[in-house]
Design an enzyme around this catalytic site. Structure first.
Site, PDB file in Angstrom:
ATOM      1  N   GLU A 280       5.467 -12.201   1.241  1.00 28.15           N
ATOM      2  CA  GLU A 280       5.769 -11.176   0.195  1.00 28.15           C
ATOM      3  C   GLU A 280       7.000 -10.328   0.500  1.00 28.15           C
ATOM      4  O   GLU A 280       6.826  -9.663   1.306  1.00 28.15           O
ATOM      5  CB  GLU A 280       4.697 -10.379  -0.205  1.00 28.15           C
TER       6      GLU A 280
ATOM      7  N   HIS B  25      -1.155  -2.620  -4.525  1.00 24.78           N
ATOM      8  CA  HIS B  25      -0.286  -3.663  -5.488  1.00 24.78           C
ATOM      9  C   HIS B  25      -0.323  -3.092  -7.060  1.00 24.78           C
ATOM     10  O   HIS B  25      -0.688  -3.929  -8.085  1.00 24.78           O
ATOM     11  CB  HIS B  25      -0.987  -4.809  -5.497  1.00 24.78           C
TER      12      HIS B  25
ATOM     13  N   HIS C 289       3.155 -13.014  -5.044  1.00 21.19           N
ATOM     14  CA  HIS C 289       2.001 -12.827  -4.066  1.00 21.19           C
ATOM     15  C   HIS C 289       1.409 -14.374  -4.154  1.00 21.19           C
ATOM     16  O   HIS C 289       0.409 -14.483  -4.124  1.00 21.19           O
ATOM     17  CB  HIS C 289       1.108 -11.892  -4.810  1.00 21.19           C
TER      18      HIS C 289
ATOM     19  N   TYR D 267       0.131 -17.771  -2.926  1.00 20.97           N
ATOM     20  CA  TYR D 267      -0.435 -18.094  -1.705  1.00 20.97           C
ATOM     21  C   TYR D 267      -0.013 -19.876  -1.454  1.00 20.97           C
ATOM     22  O   TYR D 267      -0.547 -20.610  -2.072  1.00 20.97           O
ATOM     23  CB  TYR D 267      -1.931 -18.299  -1.896  1.00 20.97           C
TER      24      TYR D 267
ATOM     25  N   ARG E 157       0.725  -1.212  -0.016  1.00 21.30           N
ATOM     26  CA  ARG E 157      -0.142   0.165  -0.058  1.00 21.30           C
ATOM     27  C   ARG E 157       0.820   1.328  -0.236  1.00 21.30           C
ATOM     28  O   ARG E 157       1.903   1.348   0.533  1.00 21.30           O
ATOM     29  CB  ARG E 157      -0.927  -0.018   1.295  1.00 21.30           C
TER      30      ARG E 157
HETATM   31  C1  BGC Z   1      -2.179  -7.393   1.532  1.00 20.67           C
HETATM   32  C2  BGC Z   1      -3.496  -7.720   2.047  1.00 20.67           C
HETATM   33  C3  BGC Z   1      -4.420  -7.864   0.598  1.00 20.67           C
HETATM   34  C4  BGC Z   1      -3.898  -9.095  -0.188  1.00 20.67           C
HETATM   35  C5  BGC Z   1      -4.747  -9.190  -1.223  1.00 20.67           C
HETATM   36  C6  BGC Z   1      -1.577  -8.687   0.520  1.00 20.67           C
HETATM   37  O1  BGC Z   1      -0.474  -8.365   0.079  1.00 20.67           O
HETATM   38  O2  BGC Z   1      -1.196  -7.328   2.496  1.00 20.67           O
HETATM   39  O3  BGC Z   1      -4.180  -6.728   2.797  1.00 20.67           O
HETATM   40  O4  BGC Z   1      -5.642  -8.265   1.099  1.00 20.67           O
HETATM   41  O5  BGC Z   1      -2.494  -8.673  -0.298  1.00 20.67           O
HETATM   42  O6  BGC Z   1      -4.825  -8.133  -2.076  1.00 20.67           O
END
Ligand code: BGC
Length: 383
Positions: free
Chosen positions: A348, A137, A211, A213, A112
């Site tokens: 991340e 992002h 990013h 998961y 952010r």
């Molecule tokens: C952020 C989260 C966000 C997620 C998906 C992460 O990197 O810290 O707050 O919801 O990404 O957008």
């Protein structure tokens, strides 16, 4: 088996005309390979899926759409290969999923930026805001939604694919034309290495990260509560209600963010703590202890049932640990699996969130004409 049985077996074998047993046939380990296939189309252009396989049979698949990591198949303690990242069977899933950034490279600025605003060299720049009042992002159409240019290579370190994307001056409000190159290599040591390279014609800011998961159990339906985390960070960056860092580098001591010794995730992400309440779980940047700039192990994750272990190494100063708090089961991923809240976690590696507005945070500036590089590796084994 007694002597008579052995004779009977020998006679039977001869009667069937079976060939004599082969002697001394050396079994060669499988060769590392890189294969590719069409993965669907995006805006009339074909996306490609590249599958990297190493000599131990581990695979990683990546696509040029968003330079996305689609799959990692790693062995459990029984030698069974299963996918340990969330993803989709085809490109449509990635295109449709706006928000979670499954496996993508996020940028130009991952994480952010407060109010989508920052000042560089005395000029204030206004970025797209796509997360309440803030920028997240990369904005409305970040690097995750772009088709990158791919080139394949074979190196002694393993099969590799490099993705390149040129982001124009002014895209999503950022100054300077930024060229980013991201190389994925799958090494014989079961490490997926990600190397980043950024250069710009004007001073700008950048914070590219992956990013992905992860769920090391191989079954996202199991959730991540039983995973154990060790994070080499004495401090983390607390956030305000909009998940923007307050600027403080707070000690993890006595908080649910203390993972300096291995800790089960469940109790931590459900702890009664004001910061966990804001994040709806853990969604925080950890300030990594050892000096940034050299590749060093920073996080170790163990999943006891499968025996899988993942070690994260990085040259970056921080890591955003996000426990999949905003997943809610509405997205159906690989094989139709509904990705529920906390089905997976992200690590991340990064500059800190909102670094451009925080003088004490590591700089995210890319100077005109200079190359900035970084590296992160995810290494797997089972025990
Ligand atoms: C952020 C989260 C966000 C997620 C998906 C992460 O990197 O810290 O707050 O919801 O990404 O957008």
């Amino acid at each position: 088996m007694n002597r008579n049985h052995v004779c009977a077996l020998a006679l039977l074998t001869m009667a069937c005309g079976a060939p004599p047993p082969t002697v001394d046939k050396k079994i060669e380990p499988p060769k590392p390979t890189l294969t590719k296939r069409a993965f669907g189309s995006v805006d009339g252009q074909t996306a490609t899926l590249y599958t990297l396989t190493n000599s131990r049979g581990m695979t990683a698949a990546v696509t040029d759409y968003g330079a996305t990591l689609v799959s990692i198949r790693a062995a459990n303690k029984a030698g069974q290969f299963e996918d340990v990242v969330l993803g989709f069977d085809n490109i449509e899933g990635f295109v449709k999923a706006v928000g979670p950034y499954f496996g993508s490279i996020v940028g130009r600025y991952g994480n952010r930026i407060a109010k989508g605003r920052f000042t560089l060299n005395g000029v204030t720049h206004k970025l797209a805001t796509n997360n309440g009042a803030n920028h997240l992002h990369g904005g409305l159409k970040g690097f995750d939604k772009m088709l990158w240019k791919a080139s394949e290579s074979e190196s002694p370190d393993g099969p590799a694919v490099t993705f390149e994307y040129v982001s124009k001056d002014g895209e999503e409000g950022y100054p300077g034309t930024l060229t980013s190159r991201v190389t994925y290599t799958l090494t014989p040591m079961n490490a997926l290495r990600i190397q980043y390279e950024m250069s710009s014609d004007k001073d700008t800011i950048a914070n590219l990260t992956n990013h992905a998961y992860f769920n090391l159990s191989g079954d996202p339906a199991r959730g991540v509560q039983d995973h154990e985390f060790e994070i080499r960070a004495d401090r983390y960056t607390p956030v305000d209600a909009g998940l923007i860092p307050t600027g403080e580098l707070a000690s993890v001591e006595g908080t649910p963010f203390d993972f300096r010794k291995p800790e089960r995730l469940g109790p931590r992400m459900n702890a009664q703590h004001p910061q966990i309440k804001i994040g709806n779980g853990i969604d925080h940047n950890f300030v990594l202890n050892s000096e940034a700039g050299t590749l060093r192990p920073v996080v170790i994750v163990r999943e006891p049932r499968s025996g899988r272990v993942m070690e994260v190494s990085t040259t970056e100063p921080g890591v955003q640990f996000y426990t999949g708090n905003f997943l809610d089961g509405t997205i159906k991923g690989r094989g139709g699996a509904a990705y529920q809240q906390r089905a997976a976690f992200c690590l991340e590696t990064q500059r800190f969130p909102d670094s451009p507005n925080q003088a004490k945070f590591p700089s995210a500036v890319v100077k005109a004409g200079e190359k900035r590089t970084s590296e992160t590796a995810f290494k797997f084994w089972a025990e």
